[in-house]
Design a protein around this motif. Sequence first.
Motif, PDB file in Angstrom:
ATOM      1  N   LEU A  53       0.827  -1.209   0.000  1.00  0.00           N
ATOM      2  CA  LEU A  53       0.000   0.000   0.000  1.00  0.00           C
ATOM      3  C   LEU A  53       0.863   1.261   0.000  1.00  0.00           C
ATOM      4  CD1 LEU A  53      -2.862  -0.988   2.463  1.00  0.00           C
ATOM      5  CD2 LEU A  53      -2.998  -0.776  -0.019  1.00  0.00           C
ATOM      6  N   GLY A  54       1.929   1.234   0.767  1.00  0.00           N
ATOM      7  CA  GLY A  54       2.836   2.381   0.811  1.00  0.00           C
ATOM      8  C   GLY A  54       3.485   2.640  -0.533  1.00  0.00           C
ATOM      9  N   ALA A  55       3.941   1.572  -1.171  1.00  0.00           N
ATOM     10  CA  ALA A  55       4.584   1.712  -2.475  1.00  0.00           C
ATOM     11  C   ALA A  55       3.591   2.215  -3.524  1.00  0.00           C
ATOM     12  CB  ALA A  55       5.188   0.374  -2.915  1.00  0.00           C
ATOM     13  N   LEU A  56       2.361   1.697  -3.487  1.00  0.00           N
ATOM     14  CA  LEU A  56       1.344   2.143  -4.442  1.00  0.00           C
ATOM     15  C   LEU A  56       1.015   3.620  -4.229  1.00  0.00           C
ATOM     16  CD1 LEU A  56      -0.591   1.452  -6.745  1.00  0.00           C
ATOM     17  CD2 LEU A  56      -2.260   0.764  -5.019  1.00  0.00           C
ATOM     18  N   GLY A  57       0.883   4.040  -2.975  1.00  0.00           N
ATOM     19  CA  GLY A  57       0.611   5.440  -2.673  1.00  0.00           C
ATOM     20  C   GLY A  57       1.730   6.353  -3.131  1.00  0.00           C
ATOM     21  N   GLN A  58       2.962   5.927  -2.906  1.00  0.00           N
ATOM     22  CA  GLN A  58       4.106   6.727  -3.329  1.00  0.00           C
ATOM     23  C   GLN A  58       4.196   6.818  -4.849  1.00  0.00           C
ATOM     24  OE1 GLN A  58       7.141   4.605  -1.067  1.00  0.00           O
ATOM     25  NE2 GLN A  58       7.576   6.526   0.010  1.00  0.00           N
ATOM     26  N   ALA A  59       3.983   5.698  -5.511  1.00  0.00           N
ATOM     27  CA  ALA A  59       4.058   5.698  -6.973  1.00  0.00           C
ATOM     28  C   ALA A  59       2.949   6.554  -7.577  1.00  0.00           C
ATOM     29  CB  ALA A  59       3.969   4.261  -7.498  1.00  0.00           C
ATOM     30  N   THR A  60       1.753   6.471  -7.012  1.00  0.00           N
ATOM     31  CA  THR A  60       0.629   7.261  -7.510  1.00  0.00           C
ATOM     32  C   THR A  60       0.885   8.755  -7.309  1.00  0.00           C
ATOM     33  OG1 THR A  60      -0.876   5.432  -7.052  1.00  0.00           O
ATOM     34  CG2 THR A  60      -1.869   7.594  -7.328  1.00  0.00           C
ATOM     35  N   ALA A  61       1.382   9.131  -6.156  1.00  0.00           N
ATOM     36  CA  ALA A  61       1.689  10.540  -5.887  1.00  0.00           C
ATOM     37  C   ALA A  61       2.792  11.046  -6.816  1.00  0.00           C
ATOM     38  CB  ALA A  61       2.096  10.726  -4.427  1.00  0.00           C
ATOM     39  N   SER A  62       3.800  10.231  -7.034  1.00  0.00           N
ATOM     40  CA  SER A  62       4.886  10.611  -7.932  1.00  0.00           C
ATOM     41  C   SER A  62       4.374  10.795  -9.359  1.00  0.00           C
ATOM     42  CB  SER A  62       5.992   9.559  -7.922  1.00  0.00           C
ATOM     43  OG  SER A  62       6.568   9.482  -6.647  1.00  0.00           O
ATOM     44  N   TYR A  63       3.491   9.908  -9.790  1.00  0.00           N
ATOM     45  CA  TYR A  63       2.888   9.992 -11.119  1.00  0.00           C
ATOM     46  C   TYR A  63       2.120  11.300 -11.258  1.00  0.00           C
ATOM     47  CZ  TYR A  63       0.119   8.431 -15.191  1.00  0.00           C
ATOM     48  OH  TYR A  63      -0.471   8.309 -16.423  1.00  0.00           O
ATOM     49  N   TYR A  64       1.325  11.639 -10.254  1.00  0.00           N
ATOM     50  CA  TYR A  64       0.517  12.856 -10.286  1.00  0.00           C
ATOM     51  C   TYR A  64       1.405  14.104 -10.368  1.00  0.00           C
ATOM     52  CZ  TYR A  64      -2.591  16.604  -8.773  1.00  0.00           C
ATOM     53  OH  TYR A  64      -3.284  17.775  -8.693  1.00  0.00           O
ATOM     54  N   ILE A  65       2.425  14.165  -9.536  1.00  0.00           N
ATOM     55  CA  ILE A  65       3.335  15.316  -9.539  1.00  0.00           C
ATOM     56  C   ILE A  65       4.030  15.432 -10.893  1.00  0.00           C
ATOM     57  CG2 ILE A  65       5.475  16.229  -8.539  1.00  0.00           C
ATOM     58  CD1 ILE A  65       4.468  14.980  -5.839  1.00  0.00           C
ATOM     59  N   THR A  66       4.497  14.302 -11.419  1.00  0.00           N
ATOM     60  CA  THR A  66       5.157  14.305 -12.721  1.00  0.00           C
ATOM     61  C   THR A  66       4.196  14.722 -13.823  1.00  0.00           C
ATOM     62  OG1 THR A  66       6.658  12.566 -11.966  1.00  0.00           O
ATOM     63  CG2 THR A  66       6.491  12.902 -14.347  1.00  0.00           C
ATOM     64  N   TYR A  67       2.959  14.268 -13.737  1.00  0.00           N
ATOM     65  CA  TYR A  67       1.937  14.648 -14.718  1.00  0.00           C
ATOM     66  C   TYR A  67       1.749  16.167 -14.722  1.00  0.00           C
ATOM     67  CZ  TYR A  67      -2.551  15.158 -17.048  1.00  0.00           C
ATOM     68  OH  TYR A  67      -3.542  15.551 -17.896  1.00  0.00           O
ATOM     69  N   VAL A  68       1.563  16.756 -13.560  1.00  0.00           N
ATOM     70  CA  VAL A  68       1.336  18.203 -13.458  1.00  0.00           C
ATOM     71  C   VAL A  68       2.546  18.978 -13.981  1.00  0.00           C
ATOM     72  CG1 VAL A  68       1.013  20.130 -11.847  1.00  0.00           C
ATOM     73  CG2 VAL A  68      -0.365  18.051 -11.606  1.00  0.00           C
ATOM     74  N   LEU A  69       3.736  18.583 -13.567  1.00  0.00           N
ATOM     75  CA  LEU A  69       4.935  19.287 -14.029  1.00  0.00           C
ATOM     76  C   LEU A  69       5.161  19.073 -15.528  1.00  0.00           C
ATOM     77  CD1 LEU A  69       7.340  18.767 -11.002  1.00  0.00           C
ATOM     78  CD2 LEU A  69       5.923  20.759 -11.561  1.00  0.00           C
ATOM     79  N   GLY A  70       4.825  17.897 -16.026  1.00  0.00           N
ATOM     80  CA  GLY A  70       4.928  17.634 -17.465  1.00  0.00           C
ATOM     81  C   GLY A  70       3.970  18.506 -18.263  1.00  0.00           C
ATOM     82  N   GLN A  71       2.735  18.645 -17.780  1.00  0.00           N
ATOM     83  CA  GLN A  71       1.771  19.514 -18.445  1.00  0.00           C
ATOM     84  C   GLN A  71       2.251  20.966 -18.421  1.00  0.00           C
ATOM     85  OE1 GLN A  71      -1.115  18.627 -20.143  1.00  0.00           O
ATOM     86  NE2 GLN A  71      -0.215  16.610 -19.877  1.00  0.00           N
ATOM     87  N   THR A  72       2.851  21.350 -17.311  1.00  0.00           N
ATOM     88  CA  THR A  72       3.385  22.703 -17.177  1.00  0.00           C
ATOM     89  C   THR A  72       4.492  22.941 -18.202  1.00  0.00           C
ATOM     90  OG1 THR A  72       2.837  22.716 -14.816  1.00  0.00           O
ATOM     91  CG2 THR A  72       4.473  24.328 -15.563  1.00  0.00           C
ATOM     92  N   CYS A  73       5.399  21.985 -18.321  1.00  0.00           N
ATOM     93  CA  CYS A  73       6.483  22.099 -19.299  1.00  0.00           C
ATOM     94  C   CYS A  73       5.933  22.101 -20.726  1.00  0.00           C
ATOM     95  CB  CYS A  73       7.484  20.958 -19.145  1.00  0.00           C
ATOM     96  SG  CYS A  73       8.535  21.107 -17.709  1.00  0.00           S
ATOM     97  N   SER A  74       4.915  21.303 -20.972  1.00  0.00           N
ATOM     98  CA  SER A  74       4.302  21.270 -22.306  1.00  0.00           C
ATOM     99  C   SER A  74       3.787  22.651 -22.693  1.00  0.00           C
ATOM    100  CB  SER A  74       3.160  20.257 -22.355  1.00  0.00           C
ATOM    101  OG  SER A  74       3.661  18.949 -22.307  1.00  0.00           O
ATOM    102  N   GLU A  75       3.167  23.327 -21.752  1.00  0.00           N
ATOM    103  CA  GLU A  75       2.671  24.675 -22.036  1.00  0.00           C
ATOM    104  C   GLU A  75       3.826  25.633 -22.323  1.00  0.00           C
ATOM    105  OE1 GLU A  75      -0.383  26.314 -19.648  1.00  0.00           O
ATOM    106  OE2 GLU A  75      -1.496  24.425 -19.607  1.00  0.00           O
ATOM    107  N   TYR A  76       4.905  25.476 -21.594  1.00  0.00           N
ATOM    108  CA  TYR A  76       6.096  26.310 -21.779  1.00  0.00           C
ATOM    109  C   TYR A  76       6.665  26.116 -23.190  1.00  0.00           C
ATOM    110  CZ  TYR A  76      10.937  27.877 -20.853  1.00  0.00           C
ATOM    111  OH  TYR A  76      12.162  28.491 -20.886  1.00  0.00           O
ATOM    112  N   PHE A  77       6.794  24.868 -23.605  1.00  0.00           N
ATOM    113  CA  PHE A  77       7.355  24.591 -24.926  1.00  0.00           C
ATOM    114  C   PHE A  77       6.369  24.936 -26.041  1.00  0.00           C
ATOM    115  CE2 PHE A  77      10.078  21.554 -22.440  1.00  0.00           C
ATOM    116  CZ  PHE A  77      11.212  22.341 -22.519  1.00  0.00           C
ATOM    117  N   ALA A  78       5.088  24.741 -25.794  1.00  0.00           N
ATOM    118  CA  ALA A  78       4.082  25.100 -26.797  1.00  0.00           C
ATOM    119  C   ALA A  78       4.074  26.601 -27.052  1.00  0.00           C
ATOM    120  CB  ALA A  78       2.701  24.628 -26.353  1.00  0.00           C
ATOM    121  N   ALA A  79       4.448  27.378 -26.049  1.00  0.00           N
ATOM    122  CA  ALA A  79       4.507  28.843 -26.169  1.00  0.00           C
ATOM    123  C   ALA A  79       5.927  29.309 -26.510  1.00  0.00           C
ATOM    124  CB  ALA A  79       4.021  29.489 -24.879  1.00  0.00           C
TER     125      ALA A  79
END
Length: 123
Positions: free
Chosen positions: A58-84
Amino acid sequence: MVLIHKLAAAYQIDVTHEEARSLSKHLVKEGWSVLWPAVIPLIGGAILKVIPFVGWALGALGQATASYYITYVLGQTCSEYFAADKTWAGSLKETIEQVLARTDKKSVSRRAAERIKEKLHRT
Protein backbone atom coordinates in the motif's frame (compact mmCIF):
# COMPACT_ATOMS: atom_id res chain seq x y z
CA MET A 1 15.76 16.74 -16.74
CA VAL A 2 14.94 13.77 -18.97
CA LEU A 3 11.28 14.83 -18.96
CA ILE A 4 12.27 18.33 -20.06
CA HIS A 5 14.49 17.08 -22.89
CA LYS A 6 11.85 14.64 -24.14
CA LEU A 7 9.09 17.25 -24.08
CA ALA A 8 11.31 19.79 -25.84
CA ALA A 9 12.07 17.21 -28.53
CA ALA A 10 8.34 16.50 -28.92
CA TYR A 11 7.82 20.21 -29.58
CA GLN A 12 10.92 20.28 -31.81
CA ILE A 13 12.58 22.85 -29.58
CA ASP A 14 16.29 22.80 -28.80
CA VAL A 15 17.12 22.92 -25.10
CA THR A 16 20.66 23.02 -23.81
CA HIS A 17 21.70 21.09 -20.74
CA GLU A 18 21.96 24.37 -18.82
CA GLU A 19 18.47 25.46 -19.90
CA ALA A 20 17.05 22.11 -18.81
CA ARG A 21 18.89 22.34 -15.49
CA SER A 22 17.62 25.87 -14.89
CA LEU A 23 14.05 24.91 -15.78
CA SER A 24 14.30 21.88 -13.46
CA LYS A 25 15.44 24.08 -10.58
CA HIS A 26 12.61 26.54 -11.17
CA LEU A 27 10.06 23.71 -11.44
CA VAL A 28 11.19 22.31 -8.10
CA LYS A 29 11.21 25.71 -6.41
CA GLU A 30 7.86 26.95 -7.73
CA GLY A 31 6.32 23.49 -7.86
CA TRP A 32 7.06 22.89 -4.20
CA SER A 33 5.18 26.04 -3.19
CA VAL A 34 2.06 24.79 -5.00
CA LEU A 35 2.36 20.98 -4.99
CA TRP A 36 3.50 20.36 -1.40
CA PRO A 37 0.16 18.73 -0.43
CA ALA A 38 0.77 16.11 -3.14
CA VAL A 39 4.00 15.13 -1.33
CA ILE A 40 2.12 13.97 1.78
CA PRO A 41 1.34 10.51 0.29
CA LEU A 42 5.05 10.06 -0.40
CA ILE A 43 5.76 10.51 3.31
CA GLY A 44 2.74 8.45 4.35
CA GLY A 45 3.82 5.67 2.00
CA ALA A 46 7.23 5.58 3.61
CA ILE A 47 5.63 5.24 7.02
CA LEU A 48 3.28 2.46 5.86
CA LYS A 49 6.24 0.45 4.58
CA VAL A 50 7.22 -0.46 8.14
CA ILE A 51 4.22 -2.83 8.17
CA PRO A 52 5.29 -6.10 6.52
CA PHE A 53 3.70 -7.15 3.21
CA VAL A 54 0.40 -5.23 3.05
CA GLY A 55 1.87 -2.01 4.44
CA TRP A 56 4.74 -2.20 2.01
CA ALA A 57 2.41 -2.77 -0.96
CA LEU A 58 0.00 0.00 0.00
CA GLY A 59 2.84 2.38 0.81
CA ALA A 60 4.58 1.71 -2.48
CA LEU A 61 1.34 2.14 -4.44
CA GLY A 62 0.61 5.44 -2.67
CA GLN A 63 4.11 6.73 -3.33
CA ALA A 64 4.06 5.70 -6.97
CA THR A 65 0.63 7.26 -7.51
CA ALA A 66 1.69 10.54 -5.89
CA SER A 67 4.89 10.61 -7.93
CA TYR A 68 2.89 9.99 -11.12
CA TYR A 69 0.52 12.86 -10.29
CA ILE A 70 3.33 15.32 -9.54
CA THR A 71 5.16 14.30 -12.72
CA TYR A 72 1.94 14.65 -14.72
CA VAL A 73 1.34 18.20 -13.46
CA LEU A 74 4.93 19.29 -14.03
CA GLY A 75 4.93 17.63 -17.46
CA GLN A 76 1.77 19.51 -18.45
CA THR A 77 3.38 22.70 -17.18
CA CYS A 78 6.48 22.10 -19.30
CA SER A 79 4.30 21.27 -22.31
CA GLU A 80 2.67 24.68 -22.04
CA TYR A 81 6.10 26.31 -21.78
CA PHE A 82 7.35 24.59 -24.93
CA ALA A 83 4.08 25.10 -26.80
CA ALA A 84 4.51 28.84 -26.17
CA ASP A 85 8.08 28.73 -27.54
CA LYS A 86 9.79 28.71 -24.13
CA THR A 87 7.74 31.47 -22.52
CA TRP A 88 5.30 31.52 -19.63
CA ALA A 89 1.81 32.96 -20.02
CA GLY A 90 2.28 34.94 -16.81
CA SER A 91 4.65 33.08 -14.51
CA LEU A 92 5.73 29.52 -13.83
CA LYS A 93 3.76 29.45 -10.59
CA GLU A 94 0.62 30.73 -12.34
CA THR A 95 1.01 28.08 -15.02
CA ILE A 96 1.32 25.32 -12.43
CA GLU A 97 -1.77 26.66 -10.65
CA GLN A 98 -3.70 26.71 -13.95
CA VAL A 99 -2.67 23.14 -14.72
CA LEU A 100 -3.72 22.08 -11.22
CA ALA A 101 -7.07 23.86 -11.57
CA ARG A 102 -7.98 21.92 -14.70
CA THR A 103 -6.49 18.58 -13.62
CA ASP A 104 -8.76 16.02 -12.01
CA LYS A 105 -6.48 14.54 -9.37
CA LYS A 106 -8.69 11.50 -8.84
CA SER A 107 -8.71 10.49 -12.50
CA VAL A 108 -4.95 11.02 -12.86
CA SER A 109 -4.31 9.04 -9.67
CA ARG A 110 -6.70 6.29 -10.78
CA ARG A 111 -4.93 6.08 -14.15
CA ALA A 112 -1.59 5.87 -12.33
CA ALA A 113 -2.80 3.07 -10.07
CA GLU A 114 -4.16 1.15 -13.07
CA ARG A 115 -0.90 1.48 -14.98
CA ILE A 116 1.11 0.40 -11.95
CA LYS A 117 -1.11 -2.64 -11.40
CA GLU A 118 -0.78 -3.58 -15.10
CA LYS A 119 3.00 -3.43 -14.85
CA LEU A 120 2.97 -5.52 -11.67
CA HIS A 121 0.83 -8.19 -13.33
CA ARG A 122 3.23 -8.39 -16.28
CA THR A 123 6.23 -9.10 -14.06
